[in-house]
Enzyme design. Structure first.
Site, PDB file in Angstrom:
ATOM      1  N   ASP A   1      35.623  19.173 -73.824  1.00  0.00           N
ATOM      2  CA  ASP A   1      37.057  19.381 -73.566  1.00  0.00           C
ATOM      3  C   ASP A   1      37.915  19.191 -74.817  1.00  0.00           C
ATOM      4  O   ASP A   1      39.141  19.292 -74.755  1.00  0.00           O
ATOM      5  CB  ASP A   1      37.535  18.432 -72.455  1.00  0.00           C
ATOM      6  N   GLY A   2      37.264  18.862 -75.938  1.00  0.00           N
ATOM      7  CA  GLY A   2      38.021  18.682 -77.179  1.00  0.00           C
ATOM      8  C   GLY A   2      38.867  17.419 -77.202  1.00  0.00           C
ATOM      9  O   GLY A   2      39.604  17.168 -78.153  1.00  0.00           O
TER      10      GLY A   2
ATOM     11  N   ARG B   1      29.827  18.264 -94.927  1.00  0.00           N
ATOM     12  CA  ARG B   1      28.663  17.507 -94.455  1.00  0.00           C
ATOM     13  C   ARG B   1      27.391  18.195 -94.923  1.00  0.00           C
ATOM     14  O   ARG B   1      27.421  19.379 -95.292  1.00  0.00           O
ATOM     15  CB  ARG B   1      28.648  17.512 -92.915  1.00  0.00           C
TER      16      ARG B   1
ATOM     17  N   ASP C   1      24.852  16.334 -89.492  1.00  0.00           N
ATOM     18  CA  ASP C   1      26.279  16.680 -89.416  1.00  0.00           C
ATOM     19  C   ASP C   1      27.153  15.440 -89.565  1.00  0.00           C
ATOM     20  O   ASP C   1      28.370  15.555 -89.706  1.00  0.00           O
ATOM     21  CB  ASP C   1      26.590  17.399 -88.094  1.00  0.00           C
TER      22      ASP C   1
ATOM     23  N   ASP D   1      31.979   9.265 -88.969  1.00  0.00           N
ATOM     24  CA  ASP D   1      31.635   9.354 -87.548  1.00  0.00           C
ATOM     25  C   ASP D   1      31.091   8.058 -86.974  1.00  0.00           C
ATOM     26  O   ASP D   1      29.889   7.829 -86.894  1.00  0.00           O
ATOM     27  CB  ASP D   1      30.679  10.526 -87.281  1.00  0.00           C
TER      28      ASP D   1
ATOM     29  N   ARG E   1      42.343  10.918 -88.885  1.00  0.00           N
ATOM     30  CA  ARG E   1      41.318  10.444 -89.803  1.00  0.00           C
ATOM     31  C   ARG E   1      41.603  10.977 -91.203  1.00  0.00           C
ATOM     32  O   ARG E   1      41.974  12.136 -91.368  1.00  0.00           O
ATOM     33  CB  ARG E   1      39.967  10.947 -89.297  1.00  0.00           C
TER      34      ARG E   1
HETATM   35  P1  AMP Z   1      29.635  13.642 -82.832  1.00  0.00           P
HETATM   36  O1  AMP Z   1      28.656  13.029 -81.902  1.00  0.00           O
HETATM   37  O2  AMP Z   1      31.002  13.066 -82.717  1.00  0.00           O
HETATM   38  O3  AMP Z   1      29.165  13.676 -84.239  1.00  0.00           O
HETATM   39  O4  AMP Z   1      29.804  15.164 -82.351  1.00  0.00           O
HETATM   40  C1  AMP Z   1      28.752  16.083 -82.351  1.00  0.00           C
HETATM   41  C2  AMP Z   1      29.289  17.457 -82.007  1.00  0.00           C
HETATM   42  O5  AMP Z   1      29.821  17.507 -80.683  1.00  0.00           O
HETATM   43  C3  AMP Z   1      30.422  17.916 -82.903  1.00  0.00           C
HETATM   44  O6  AMP Z   1      30.298  19.306 -83.115  1.00  0.00           O
HETATM   45  C4  AMP Z   1      31.653  17.607 -82.093  1.00  0.00           C
HETATM   46  O7  AMP Z   1      32.744  18.387 -82.466  1.00  0.00           O
HETATM   47  C5  AMP Z   1      31.179  17.914 -80.684  1.00  0.00           C
HETATM   48  N1  AMP Z   1      31.941  17.172 -79.659  1.00  0.00           N
HETATM   49  C6  AMP Z   1      31.899  15.849 -79.442  1.00  0.00           C
HETATM   50  N2  AMP Z   1      32.733  15.514 -78.432  1.00  0.00           N
HETATM   51  C7  AMP Z   1      33.324  16.635 -78.011  1.00  0.00           C
HETATM   52  C8  AMP Z   1      34.283  16.953 -77.004  1.00  0.00           C
HETATM   53  N3  AMP Z   1      34.830  16.022 -76.214  1.00  0.00           N
HETATM   54  N4  AMP Z   1      34.665  18.236 -76.876  1.00  0.00           N
HETATM   55  C9  AMP Z   1      34.128  19.194 -77.651  1.00  0.00           C
HETATM   56  N5  AMP Z   1      33.227  18.957 -78.616  1.00  0.00           N
HETATM   57  C10 AMP Z   1      32.813  17.703 -78.803  1.00  0.00           C
HETATM   58 MG    MG Z   2      29.940  14.196 -85.902  1.00  0.00          MG
END
Ligand code: AMP
Ligand code: MG
Length: 482
Positions: free
Chosen positions: A122-123, A180, A248, A258, A173
């Site tokens: 949901d972003g 990355r 990433d 992160d 941030r």
């Molecule tokens: P992270 O675990 O924060 O490193 O995220 C891993 C991937 O999942 C990245 O591409 C993030 O942008 C995506 N992501 C994490 N949480 C969300 C969310 N709530 N909505 C959309 N994408 C997400």
């Molecule tokens: Mg990440």
């Protein structure tokens, strides 16, 4: 409207458009600023007084700051070893702020809504994980460990749906960049083979401008390897466990990025793992240097065509560079560990002294942070470890070594106090602060914790910030909280 000090540029958006997508943040209904990093704002050239008028609007994504150009960045990555196309699914880059000293730093909103890379997400982000990132990244910075930072935290006034409804938040941030290892993995898989070179040139200009021809791509690889070896040694020396060292989540700049299920170790145990999703313990404390090297191998693969026209030859060269990681890491770690026990110069005995101490700490379940701090204060009386014969024996040999070096013993202790923190973001305190904020909208605990953690090498803090958790307070698991 008074000037707020924004000096935003967009060098990343000058890359070919496969690297990003222009994206407007979604609006937040009732944005409220709950944390603001005044010192950081000032160092960025922002005028906090004027900024205050617009802060909740700007730092929620409701209003784009002067000169902003919101984009989501494309990247890929190996997550727990598996390759996936990713991208900023819940992050939006507003631009690069040029600071009064001429530094260029990314200003990014995390949790400001969907992008083309959101996949099923949901972003958005719940408050807990964003507050956690703010607290721990600022603590890392105060510990002098390269890290992205938290500029502002805004609650959106909207609920985010997870296993239950939770208050939503947006974190601003600040990072040297968001390039990355995964950005390179993405570029290397594009049809147009020129993109990887374009990206490497861009990254070098931004983070390693000193690199010159010939062999500049190999030098670039070597430079990233060196910075990561230095960074991971710093993590190990304070007992920091990142928890999701996917490619990433590894920067080209050498900053920690992160803060998901990350945590600091209390009792020393190299097998420690906190993350609820890390079922195979891939990212346990002991594995972090090896995983860094594995991630760097993924970076090296993307650079092979730039290193040598002949693939076999390129692989040989890159292998040799990757092979240096262990040595670099060990050198950083050993010199850091020597400083932690007050030694200068390097003698054979030093490494065995350091390793024996760690073994004893492991065997007697000693708290990592407290043991080093108590050693630095020469105040070990209230530690069970101190009562053991084995430790007394170690202590005697250590004292002999301290007295035999040129540095006066008092100066050695001083050096120790400058590298062994008295306070770290202990998990039980972080959880407590998050809980008060999420359940009651009460940020006093979080603010106090942030203040305490900003001077980690001072002893004057309240005892509760220095003591390890009681058994019933101990946090065994942390959650990614996406
Ligand atoms: P992270 O675990 O924060 O490193 O995220 C891993 C991937 O999942 C990245 O591409 C993030 O942008 C995506 N992501 C994490 N949480 C969300 C969310 N709530 N909505 C959309 N994408 C997400
Ligand atoms: Mg990440």
């Amino acid at each position: 409207m008074k000037e707020s000090g924004w000096q935003l540029e967009h060098s990343y958006a000058g890359l070919p458009d496969v690297f990003y997508k222009e994206t407007q943040p979604e609006t937040a209904e009732f944005p409220e600023i709950v944390l603001f990093n005044w010192n950081l704002a000032k160092s960025l050239g922002l005028d906090p007084r004027n900024l205050q008028l617009e802060s909740s609007e700007v730092f929620s994504g409701n209003r784009i700051p002067d000169g902003g150009l919101p984009i989501a960045q494309a990247y890929a990555g190996h997550q727990f070893g598996n390759f996936t196309m990713l991208g900023d699914g819940r992050a939006i880059l507003l631009g690069e702020q040029i600071t009064p000293e001429g530094r260029r730093v990314d200003i990014q909103l995390k949790g400001a809504g969907r992008t083309v890379f959101s996949r099923m997400g949901d972003g958005r982000s719940p408050l807990g994980p964003m507050l956690r990132e703010y607290i721990i990244s600022e603590a890392m910075h105060a510990l002098d460990i390269p890290s992205t930072r938290g500029l502002a935290l805004v609650t959106t006034g909207e609920a985010v749906s997870r296993d239950r409804m939770l208050p939503g938040a947006v974190l601003t941030r600040v990072a040297a960049s968001h390039l990355r290892v995964g950005t390179f993995e993405y570029a290397a898989r594009l049809e147009d083979a020129s993109h990887i070179r374009t990206l490497a040139d861009y990254a070098m200009e931004r983070h390693y401008p000193e690199i010159e021809v010939p062999d500049k791509y190999l030098k670039f690889l070597d430079a990233v390897i060196d910075r990561q070896a230095a960074l991971i040694s710093r993590w190990q020396l304070v007992g920091f466990i990142h928890g999701v060292m996917n490619t990433d989540n590894m920067t080209i700049s050498g900053e920690t990025i992160d803060y998901g299920p990350c945590a600091f170790m209390d009792m020393y145990d190299p097998e420690t793992v906190f993350s609820s999703i890390d079922v195979n313990k891939r990212y346990r404390y002991r594995n972090q240097p090896g995983i860094a090297q594995w991630n760097l191998a993924r970076l090296a693969e993307t650079l092979l065509p730039l290193i040598h026209d002949d693939k076999e030859e390129a692989m040989k060269i890159a292998q040799a560079s990757l092979g240096n990681f262990g040595k670099l890491y060990n050198n950083y770690w050993q010199s850091g560990m020597r400083r932690k026990i007050g030694l200068v110069g390097g003698e054979e005995i030093d490494d065995s002294l350091a390793n024996e101490l760690l073994d004893l700490m492991h065997q007697y379940k000693a708290d990592f942070t407290k043991t080093f701090r108590m050693l630095s204060l020469d105040a070990l009386e209230d530690m069970p470890l101190y009562a053991t014969e084995a430790f007394k024996n170690w202590y005697e040999r250590w004292q002999e070594r301290l007295e035999s070096q040129r540095l006066p013993v008092e100066s050695a202790y001083e050096q120790m106090r400058s590298v062994n923190p008295a306070v770290i973001p202990r998990n039980h305190l972080v959880e407590e602060a998050l809980d008060a904020a999420v359940e009651n909208g009460d940020f006093t605990k979080a603010s106090k914790l942030i203040e305490v953690l900003s001077s980690p090498f001072e002893d004057g803090h309240d005892r509760m910030f220095k003591e390890p958790p009681e058994d019933e307070e101990r946090v065994h698991m942390t959650y990614c909280g996406t």
